[in-house]
Design a protein around this motif. Sequence first.
Motif, PDB file in Angstrom:
ATOM      1  N   SER A   1      -6.842  -5.021   9.180  1.00 13.45           N
ATOM      2  CA  SER A   1      -8.178  -4.897   8.603  1.00 13.45           C
ATOM      3  C   SER A   1      -8.230  -3.818   7.523  1.00 13.45           C
ATOM      4  O   SER A   1      -8.989  -3.921   6.565  1.00 13.45           O
ATOM      5  CB  SER A   1      -9.196  -4.575   9.707  1.00 13.45           C
ATOM      6  OG  SER A   1      -8.842  -3.359  10.373  1.00 13.45           O
ATOM      7  N   ARG A   2      -7.397  -2.794   7.666  1.00 10.00           N
ATOM      8  CA  ARG A   2      -7.360  -1.723   6.675  1.00 10.00           C
ATOM      9  C   ARG A   2      -6.581  -2.122   5.435  1.00 10.00           C
ATOM     10  O   ARG A   2      -6.878  -1.674   4.326  1.00 10.00           O
ATOM     11  CB  ARG A   2      -6.732  -0.465   7.288  1.00 10.00           C
ATOM     12  CG  ARG A   2      -7.531   0.188   8.405  1.00 10.00           C
ATOM     13  CD  ARG A   2      -6.775   1.378   8.948  1.00 10.00           C
ATOM     14  NE  ARG A   2      -6.499   2.355   7.883  1.00 10.00           N
ATOM     15  CZ  ARG A   2      -5.476   3.212   7.917  1.00 10.00           C
ATOM     16  NH1 ARG A   2      -4.642   3.194   8.937  1.00 10.00           N
ATOM     17  NH2 ARG A   2      -5.306   4.064   6.928  1.00 10.00           N
TER      18      ARG A   2
ATOM     19  N   THR B   1      -4.737  -3.340  14.061  1.00  9.61           N
ATOM     20  CA  THR B   1      -5.699  -2.451  13.399  1.00  9.61           C
ATOM     21  C   THR B   1      -5.391  -2.304  11.912  1.00  9.61           C
ATOM     22  O   THR B   1      -6.298  -2.180  11.093  1.00  9.61           O
ATOM     23  CB  THR B   1      -5.678  -1.062  14.065  1.00  9.61           C
ATOM     24  OG1 THR B   1      -4.335  -0.541  14.016  1.00  9.61           O
ATOM     25  CG2 THR B   1      -6.125  -1.151  15.506  1.00  9.61           C
ATOM     26  N   GLU B   2      -4.101  -2.320  11.565  1.00  7.70           N
ATOM     27  CA  GLU B   2      -3.722  -2.129  10.174  1.00  7.70           C
ATOM     28  C   GLU B   2      -4.121  -3.319   9.311  1.00  7.70           C
ATOM     29  O   GLU B   2      -4.364  -3.176   8.111  1.00  7.70           O
ATOM     30  CB  GLU B   2      -2.208  -1.894  10.059  1.00  7.70           C
ATOM     31  CG  GLU B   2      -1.702  -0.665  10.787  1.00  7.70           C
ATOM     32  CD  GLU B   2      -2.104   0.625  10.099  1.00  7.70           C
ATOM     33  OE1 GLU B   2      -1.266   1.272   9.474  1.00  7.70           O
ATOM     34  OE2 GLU B   2      -3.288   0.997  10.223  1.00  7.70           O
TER      35      GLU B   2
ATOM     36  N   TYR C   1       0.806  -1.217   0.000  1.00  6.83           N
ATOM     37  CA  TYR C   1       0.000   0.000   0.000  1.00  6.83           C
ATOM     38  C   TYR C   1       0.848   1.281   0.000  1.00  6.83           C
ATOM     39  O   TYR C   1       0.776   2.095   0.929  1.00  6.83           O
ATOM     40  CB  TYR C   1      -0.949  -0.009   1.202  1.00  6.83           C
ATOM     41  CG  TYR C   1      -1.909  -1.164   1.195  1.00  6.83           C
ATOM     42  CD1 TYR C   1      -3.140  -1.080   0.549  1.00  6.83           C
ATOM     43  CD2 TYR C   1      -1.576  -2.374   1.806  1.00  6.83           C
ATOM     44  CE1 TYR C   1      -4.025  -2.154   0.529  1.00  6.83           C
ATOM     45  CE2 TYR C   1      -2.457  -3.458   1.796  1.00  6.83           C
ATOM     46  CZ  TYR C   1      -3.675  -3.341   1.151  1.00  6.83           C
ATOM     47  OH  TYR C   1      -4.538  -4.400   1.126  1.00  6.83           O
TER      48      TYR C   1
END
Length: 346
Positions: free
Chosen positions: A288-289, A285-286, A264
Motif C-alpha cells: 500500500s505504501r 503493508t509495503e 523506490y
Amino acid sequence: MIEIPRCSVMTPELFNSRYKNKRPVILTATISDWLPVTTWKPEYLEWALSEEGAQVKVLVSHDNQHFINHPDVTELVAMPSRDFVSMVFRCSERDENENTKQRNYKRVYLRTLSMPDRLYRDVIVPKQVTDLAEKIYVEKPGRNLQIYDKPDCGIEQLVEESYSSVTQSVDEDPRSVRTTKYGSLVHQTEHYSVADSEDSDYDSMAESGISVYPFFRQATMQLWIGTRGNVTPLHYDRNHGLLAQIVGRKELLLFSPEDTSNLYPYPSYSNRSHTSRVNLRELETEGSRFPKLEDAQRYHCILQPGELLYMPPFWWHDVTSLDDCVSITLPWDLDTSDPIPASMLM
C-alpha cells in the motif's frame, strides 16, 4: 517471477553476447571443485582468519535481521575470530531456539573489504583461474596479456611457474585434521593447493599476471560469512559481480535497472541512494505504501554451494541466507564501452 537460468557450459562468446550487461545467469559447473568449496570448513576458516589478526570486525544488525554497512542498520563490532566462527556455526543452540520459536540468538555478518591472504591463496589456484577465465573473459583487441619480463610466456605458464617450487606442509593447516569439534574435515593434499605455500611463492603468483583478470584482484574480492536468516536488503552495485557460493544456500530476488522507478530508491542526495526503501518481507503493508512495486518484474534463484551467479551492473538484488553461509564476491569495474542504463542516469 522468472527463475534465473542455470548454465553448465559457458564460453566467452556466449557470456558476452547473451548475459554480460544484459541479464543474470548461474554457472553450475565452474567452481564446484574449487578448493574453497571442498575444504573451507569452520576449523580452517577460524585458523585462516586468525592469521589476519586476533580479532575480526563484524556487522551486528539493529533488528537482528537486516545487514548493510550503514549506521542506521548495523554497527561494526570487533570480536575474536574463534568466537565469531563459533557464533556462525553453533547450530545446535540456534536450532533449539528456532524450534521453540525463540529467535533470540544473535545474528552476525563478516564482510571483508579485501580477501584475506590465506583464503585468497585458495582462490587463485592456477587451474581455477584459467577455468573461469576461459568461460567468461574475452581479451580485448590490442590488449597485451604478456606482462612483466616474460613477453613470450602466457599467463597459464606464468602462473604454473610461480608454483613450481611449492611444497606440501600440512602440519599447521587444520585441513589436515580429520576430526574436530565441528565434525569431519577434508584432508587437502592436491598438488595445486596454495594455502601452505611460502610467502615468496604467493608474491610471485600475485606478480605473475593474475591481476590481468579483473575479477581475481585481491583488493576488490570480498569474503562473506554469516548466520542463517541474515538479509541484505534490496540494493544495487555499480559494477559487474560474480557471487560464488561456498557454504550453505542463499535466496536472491533480482530486478532489472529498468524497474528502478518501481523500487523506490532513497533520494540521489542520500548516502543510501543505492538502496531501496521497500522491505520485501513485509509486502502486505509495503504494497500500500509502494504501489508501483507490483509492476516490477522479479528474477529469483536459490544459489547452491558450488554455484556462481553473475549479476550485471545496476541490477537490484535482495539476498537471504537460508543456511549458515560462506560466499565470495568477485567484482570488476565497468569498461568505458559498457552501457549505463538510462534509468540510472536520472
